[in-house]
Scaffold this motif. Structure first.
Motif, PDB file in Angstrom:
ATOM      1  N   LEU A   1      68.249  18.516  17.902  1.00  8.72           N
ATOM      2  CA  LEU A   1      68.488  18.013  16.543  1.00  8.72           C
ATOM      3  C   LEU A   1      69.818  17.276  16.471  1.00  8.72           C
TER       4      LEU A   1
ATOM      5  N   VAL B   1      69.509  13.667  18.156  1.00  8.31           N
ATOM      6  CA  VAL B   1      68.866  12.627  17.344  1.00  8.31           C
ATOM      7  C   VAL B   1      69.667  12.365  16.066  1.00  8.31           C
ATOM      8  N   HIS B   2      70.371  13.384  15.546  1.00  5.65           N
ATOM      9  CA  HIS B   2      71.238  13.169  14.380  1.00  5.65           C
ATOM     10  C   HIS B   2      72.374  12.211  14.737  1.00  5.65           C
TER      11      HIS B   2
ATOM     12  N   THR C   1      64.839   7.771  14.907  1.00 10.80           N
ATOM     13  CA  THR C   1      65.610   8.954  15.292  1.00 10.80           C
ATOM     14  C   THR C   1      65.709   9.966  14.150  1.00 10.80           C
TER      15      THR C   1
ATOM     16  N   SER D   1      62.444  11.635  13.863  1.00 13.39           N
ATOM     17  CA  SER D   1      62.297  12.527  15.017  1.00 13.39           C
ATOM     18  C   SER D   1      63.030  13.837  14.764  1.00 13.39           C
ATOM     19  N   ARG D   2      64.170  13.740  14.112  1.00 13.31           N
ATOM     20  CA  ARG D   2      64.917  14.957  13.768  1.00 13.31           C
ATOM     21  C   ARG D   2      64.085  15.859  12.851  1.00 13.31           C
ATOM     22  N   ASN D   3      63.417  15.261  11.872  1.00 11.94           N
ATOM     23  CA  ASN D   3      62.594  16.055  10.964  1.00 11.94           C
ATOM     24  C   ASN D   3      61.412  16.695  11.687  1.00 11.94           C
TER      25      ASN D   3
ATOM     26  N   SER E   1      62.637  19.526  13.796  1.00 10.45           N
ATOM     27  CA  SER E   1      62.961  20.684  12.962  1.00 10.45           C
ATOM     28  C   SER E   1      61.708  21.524  12.708  1.00 10.45           C
TER      29      SER E   1
ATOM     30  N   ILE F   1      75.423  21.091  13.385  1.00 12.21           N
ATOM     31  CA  ILE F   1      74.957  19.826  13.966  1.00 12.21           C
ATOM     32  C   ILE F   1      76.081  18.789  13.966  1.00 12.21           C
TER      33      ILE F   1
ATOM     34  N   SER G   1      77.569  17.034  17.195  1.00  9.27           N
ATOM     35  CA  SER G   1      77.495  15.577  17.284  1.00  9.27           C
ATOM     36  C   SER G   1      78.829  14.979  17.697  1.00  9.27           C
TER      37      SER G   1
END
Length: 401
Positions: A169, A172-173, A254, A257-259, A262, A282, A286
């Motif tokens: 996560l 991609v965040h 992206t 993709s994070r969602n 999750s 996160i 990051s």
């Protein structure tokens, strides 16, 4: 001729003697229900009904009866008052929650507007999006650590296995925010947000590919105005370039993709991680992910020496960068706070309205030239996003296994 007492014309008088029953047993008879109601209805007149020989007479109330009647009246009054107070408290609590939610939405929009304006101003004179994104994560990390240290936010207890689950996560965040800044540096703010209106398209596509969640035909149809509107806005965009367009598209991929990740990883509730703590973790991850990438690609460009050698106003760049970084962290944190209070569909509608507000304010602030076709395309895309949000509300939820 009937007596006055028999026809109810006798007036109560404290000095009048009590009527006695002709038989001793009658005096011991219990009062009738009508007499009890009469005694409760007129305790302050000092009257009580007495039964005797089929006639009802009015006699002075006994102290015990009068006291009990007063208690009944007081209890009824207090019950009504308590019910009224409870209803008032419930309406007051509902109003307070509504006002609080309105404040959160206002802050969400305001922080987002300031982030986009100050961020764009910095990117215009300092075209190093990786450095800028790293600074934004650094400020967010500082805020998160401060909140944990002071107890404003309860420090989470997290295991290594949980950190490993959160790592995808965070990756991609990081990429999503980096691609957004790259797009903002290349094209107008309004155009970046128009392209990002295609998030629902990638959400449906990725959910179908990796989660097996097939959309309804109506949801698929709602994607057509989104795609068509973005295409119409793109061909008429004055600031269009492929780097900015593709960066915004990559940001869409992206973030969605994070969602999907999750949902796929589905962190367990017993992990005691609320939305704010998860976002804070996160953010910290990051920063540590992007810092070495910055060193290997752009290098550290935010030093006073480099900025002054580039002929930039040091104080202005730093001030705007810090404001943008603070608003960057604040608007995302408030977004999670809103999501904890409303349904995902309501949050999605609010996000659609937020995008409209950001586009309009950025066009007005930067005086961005907008053609009629561009305006129509943007309006169609945003209307499609709103329609998609409403149709998602009607889509049946998947049954739990």
């Amino acid at each position: 001729m009937q007596s006055a007492a028999a026809i109810g014309l006798l007036r109560p008088c404290a000095a009048r003697p009590i009527l006695k029953s002709p038989s001793p047993g009658a005096a011991r008879l219990p009062a009738s229900r009508a007499a009890l109601r009469l005694s409760a209805a007129a305790p302050r007149a000092g009257l009580v009904a007495a039964a005797g020989l089929g006639r009802i007479g009015l006699v002075p109330a006994l102290p015990e009866q009068e006291k009990r009647s007063d208690c009944l009246v007081a209890a009824a009054a207090s019950g009504k008052a308590a019910a009224g107070e409870e209803a008032g408290e419930e309406s007051g609590a509902a109003l307070a929650k509504t006002l609080q939610l309105g404040v959160f939405f206002g802050l969400w929009y305001l922080f987002n507007i300031y982030f986009n304006i100050y961020n764009k101003q910095v990117l215009k004179v300092f075209p190093f999006p990786i450095n800028i994104t790293t600074v934004q994560f650094a400020v967010g990390t500082t805020i998160s650590l401060f909140m944990w240290a002071t107890g404003i936010l309860k420090r989470p207890k997290i295991s290594g296995a949980q950190l490993l689950a959160i790592l995808p996560l965070a990756i991609v965040h990081t990429m999503g925010n980096l691609f957004t800044n790259m797009s903002l540096g290349k094209v107008a703010v309004s155009f970046t947000h128009t392209i990002k209106a295609m998030e629902p398209f990638f959400s449906v596509l990725l959910s179908a590919m990796f989660l097996g969640e097939l959309p309804t035909p109506w949801v698929v149809l709602s994607l057509l105005p989104i795609v068509g509107g973005v295409a119409l806005a793109s061909i008429s965009e004055a600031s269009f370039n492929w780097a900015g367009f593709l960066s915004a598209m990559a940001s869409n991929v992206t973030f969605q993709s994070r969602n999907v990740l999750s949902k796929k990883l589905m962190l367990k509730k017993e992990a005691s991680l609320d939305n704010i703590n998860l976002f804070s973790i996160i953010t910290v991850m990051s920063f540590f992910l992007l810092a070495p990438v910055t060193l290997l690609t752009e290098g550290v460009k935010v030093t006073p020496t480099f900025l002054q050698s580039s002929g930039l106003n040091l104080q202005q760049v730093y001030t705007r960068s810090l404001i943008a970084a603070f608003c960057f962290h604040a608007y995302q944190q408030v977004s999670y706070m809103i999501l904890a209070r409303v349904s995902p569909v309501t949050h999605s509608v609010g996000n659609c309205v937020k995008r409209v507000v950001v586009i309009v304010t950025s066009v007005l602030f930067f005086k961005t030239p907008v053609s009629p076709i561009n305006s129509i395309g943007t309006a169609i895309a945003l209307a499609g996003v709103f329609l998609y949000s409403q149709l998602k509300r009607l889509q049946p939820k998947p049954k739990a296994a």
